[in-house]
Every structure is written in C-alpha cells, then in structure tokens.
Motif scaffolding. Structure first.
Motif, PDB file in Angstrom:
ATOM      1  N   GLY A 168       0.804  -1.217   0.000  1.00 35.00           N
ATOM      2  CA  GLY A 168       0.000   0.000   0.000  1.00 35.00           C
ATOM      3  C   GLY A 168       0.834   1.263   0.000  1.00 35.00           C
ATOM      4  O   GLY A 168       1.341   1.694  -1.013  1.00 35.00           O
ATOM      5  N   ASN A 169       1.006   1.877   1.133  1.00 33.23           N
ATOM      6  CA  ASN A 169       1.804   3.090   1.248  1.00 33.23           C
ATOM      7  C   ASN A 169       3.110   2.814   1.972  1.00 33.23           C
ATOM      8  O   ASN A 169       3.685   3.695   2.588  1.00 33.23           O
ATOM      9  CB  ASN A 169       1.009   4.176   1.988  1.00 33.23           C
ATOM     10  CG  ASN A 169      -0.165   4.654   1.181  1.00 33.23           C
ATOM     11  OD1 ASN A 169      -0.087   4.742  -0.034  1.00 33.23           O
ATOM     12  ND2 ASN A 169      -1.256   4.955   1.844  1.00 33.23           N
ATOM     13  N   GLU A 170       3.566   1.603   1.908  1.00 37.23           N
ATOM     14  CA  GLU A 170       4.755   1.200   2.641  1.00 37.23           C
ATOM     15  C   GLU A 170       6.039   1.403   1.842  1.00 37.23           C
ATOM     16  O   GLU A 170       7.099   0.959   2.240  1.00 37.23           O
ATOM     17  CB  GLU A 170       4.625  -0.269   3.046  1.00 37.23           C
ATOM     18  CG  GLU A 170       3.418  -0.504   3.935  1.00 37.23           C
ATOM     19  CD  GLU A 170       3.103  -1.981   4.086  1.00 37.23           C
ATOM     20  OE1 GLU A 170       3.939  -2.823   3.736  1.00 37.23           O
ATOM     21  OE2 GLU A 170       1.992  -2.281   4.545  1.00 37.23           O
ATOM     22  N   GLY A 171       5.968   2.055   0.707  1.00 34.68           N
ATOM     23  CA  GLY A 171       7.162   2.327  -0.074  1.00 34.68           C
ATOM     24  C   GLY A 171       7.575   1.243  -1.035  1.00 34.68           C
ATOM     25  O   GLY A 171       8.620   1.332  -1.648  1.00 34.68           O
ATOM     26  N   GLN A 172       6.777   0.198  -1.193  1.00 35.58           N
ATOM     27  CA  GLN A 172       7.116  -0.899  -2.100  1.00 35.58           C
ATOM     28  C   GLN A 172       6.197  -0.829  -3.313  1.00 35.58           C
ATOM     29  O   GLN A 172       5.295  -1.638  -3.468  1.00 35.58           O
ATOM     30  CB  GLN A 172       6.961  -2.231  -1.393  1.00 35.58           C
ATOM     31  CG  GLN A 172       7.809  -2.359  -0.163  1.00 35.58           C
ATOM     32  CD  GLN A 172       7.460  -3.600   0.636  1.00 35.58           C
ATOM     33  OE1 GLN A 172       6.622  -4.389   0.244  1.00 35.58           O
ATOM     34  NE2 GLN A 172       8.095  -3.765   1.770  1.00 35.58           N
ATOM     35  N   CYS A 173       6.429   0.147  -4.153  1.00 31.18           N
ATOM     36  CA  CYS A 173       5.524   0.385  -5.277  1.00 31.18           C
ATOM     37  C   CYS A 173       6.241   0.181  -6.604  1.00 31.18           C
ATOM     38  O   CYS A 173       7.174   0.903  -6.936  1.00 31.18           O
ATOM     39  CB  CYS A 173       4.961   1.796  -5.207  1.00 31.18           C
ATOM     40  SG  CYS A 173       4.127   2.139  -3.653  1.00 31.18           S
ATOM     41  N   VAL A 174       5.783  -0.808  -7.367  1.00 37.26           N
ATOM     42  CA  VAL A 174       6.365  -1.115  -8.663  1.00 37.26           C
ATOM     43  C   VAL A 174       5.287  -0.950  -9.723  1.00 37.26           C
ATOM     44  O   VAL A 174       4.150  -1.369  -9.535  1.00 37.26           O
ATOM     45  CB  VAL A 174       6.912  -2.561  -8.689  1.00 37.26           C
ATOM     46  CG1 VAL A 174       7.429  -2.928 -10.062  1.00 37.26           C
ATOM     47  CG2 VAL A 174       7.992  -2.723  -7.636  1.00 37.26           C
ATOM     48  N   GLU A 175       5.655  -0.328 -10.837  1.00 39.60           N
ATOM     49  CA  GLU A 175       4.749  -0.208 -11.981  1.00 39.60           C
ATOM     50  C   GLU A 175       5.387  -0.892 -13.184  1.00 39.60           C
ATOM     51  O   GLU A 175       6.608  -0.884 -13.337  1.00 39.60           O
ATOM     52  CB  GLU A 175       4.488   1.256 -12.323  1.00 39.60           C
ATOM     53  CG  GLU A 175       3.663   1.976 -11.298  1.00 39.60           C
ATOM     54  CD  GLU A 175       3.399   3.414 -11.669  1.00 39.60           C
ATOM     55  OE1 GLU A 175       2.274   3.870 -11.428  1.00 39.60           O
ATOM     56  OE2 GLU A 175       4.299   4.089 -12.202  1.00 39.60           O
ATOM     57  N   VAL A 176       4.536  -1.452 -14.026  1.00 43.62           N
ATOM     58  CA  VAL A 176       4.988  -2.155 -15.222  1.00 43.62           C
ATOM     59  C   VAL A 176       4.219  -1.604 -16.411  1.00 43.62           C
ATOM     60  O   VAL A 176       3.040  -1.270 -16.300  1.00 43.62           O
ATOM     61  CB  VAL A 176       4.730  -3.674 -15.090  1.00 43.62           C
ATOM     62  CG1 VAL A 176       5.129  -4.408 -16.348  1.00 43.62           C
ATOM     63  CG2 VAL A 176       5.465  -4.232 -13.889  1.00 43.62           C
ATOM     64  N   ALA A 177       4.885  -1.513 -17.562  1.00 39.46           N
ATOM     65  CA  ALA A 177       4.226  -1.068 -18.787  1.00 39.46           C
ATOM     66  C   ALA A 177       4.651  -1.955 -19.945  1.00 39.46           C
ATOM     67  O   ALA A 177       5.810  -2.349 -20.043  1.00 39.46           O
ATOM     68  CB  ALA A 177       4.576   0.379 -19.104  1.00 39.46           C
ATOM     69  N   ASP A 178       3.706  -2.251 -20.829  1.00 38.73           N
ATOM     70  CA  ASP A 178       4.019  -2.910 -22.093  1.00 38.73           C
ATOM     71  C   ASP A 178       4.459  -1.798 -23.036  1.00 38.73           C
ATOM     72  O   ASP A 178       3.700  -0.862 -23.273  1.00 38.73           O
ATOM     73  CB  ASP A 178       2.783  -3.598 -22.670  1.00 38.73           C
ATOM     74  CG  ASP A 178       2.267  -4.689 -21.761  1.00 38.73           C
ATOM     75  OD1 ASP A 178       3.095  -5.400 -21.169  1.00 38.73           O
ATOM     76  OD2 ASP A 178       1.040  -4.819 -21.634  1.00 38.73           O
ATOM     77  N   LEU A 179       5.660  -1.888 -23.550  1.00 39.36           N
ATOM     78  CA  LEU A 179       6.177  -0.856 -24.449  1.00 39.36           C
ATOM     79  C   LEU A 179       5.994  -1.329 -25.877  1.00 39.36           C
ATOM     80  O   LEU A 179       6.540  -2.351 -26.272  1.00 39.36           O
ATOM     81  CB  LEU A 179       7.640  -0.555 -24.118  1.00 39.36           C
ATOM     82  CG  LEU A 179       7.871  -0.128 -22.669  1.00 39.36           C
ATOM     83  CD1 LEU A 179       9.354   0.060 -22.388  1.00 39.36           C
ATOM     84  CD2 LEU A 179       7.104   1.135 -22.336  1.00 39.36           C
TER      85      LEU A 179
END
Length: 78
Positions: free
Chosen positions: A24-35
């Motif tokens: 959540g807001n614990e600093g473990q945020c990953v985003e992924v995108a198909d390029l």
C-alpha cells in the motif's frame, strides 16, 4: 537488460500499471508497462511508482514472462 532514463517520446503509448503485489503506502511500489513503440517495442518497462520521472528498467518480454512465471512458482524462495 538496461537501465535508462527514458524520454517522453520513448514512452509514448506506455500505460503504466501498479503491481497488485506492491505494498500500500509502505514504499514498495512497482509499476509495469508494455512498451509497444520503437525503440522500446517488445519490452516491458519497470519503474518505481513514487518516481515516475526517474529511471526505468527495460526488460525483453520473454525475460519478463520467465521471471514472473518463476515468481509465481516459488522459484526464488520469496
């Protein structure tokens, strides 16, 4: 795999989505995108959602798929 500061033209058409496994807001945020546009077509972008203008890791589609398949199978002991 390379780490690059991607310029806006290289990210044109990229739709970033936050990992469902990110904390959540614990600093473990990953985003992924198909390029899908050159020069990054056929790759996945991975970035820190707290720093969207920062560097992104470019990973070939097949490598990303093998990695996530291994994660789901418990191959990395996490």
């Amino acid at each position: 795999m390379t780490t690059n500061n991607l310029t806006p033209p290289e990210l044109r058409g990229a739709v970033w989505r936050k990992s469902s496994y990110s904390g959540g807001n614990e600093g473990q945020c990953v985003e992924v995108a198909d390029l899908t546009t050159a020069p990054s077509a056929g790759q996945r972008g991975v970035r820190d959602s707290k720093n969207p203008g920062g560097p992104a890791l470019l990973v070939p589609e097949a490598v990303f798929t093998a990695f996530t398949t291994g994660l789901k199978a418990g191959a990395f002991g996490i």
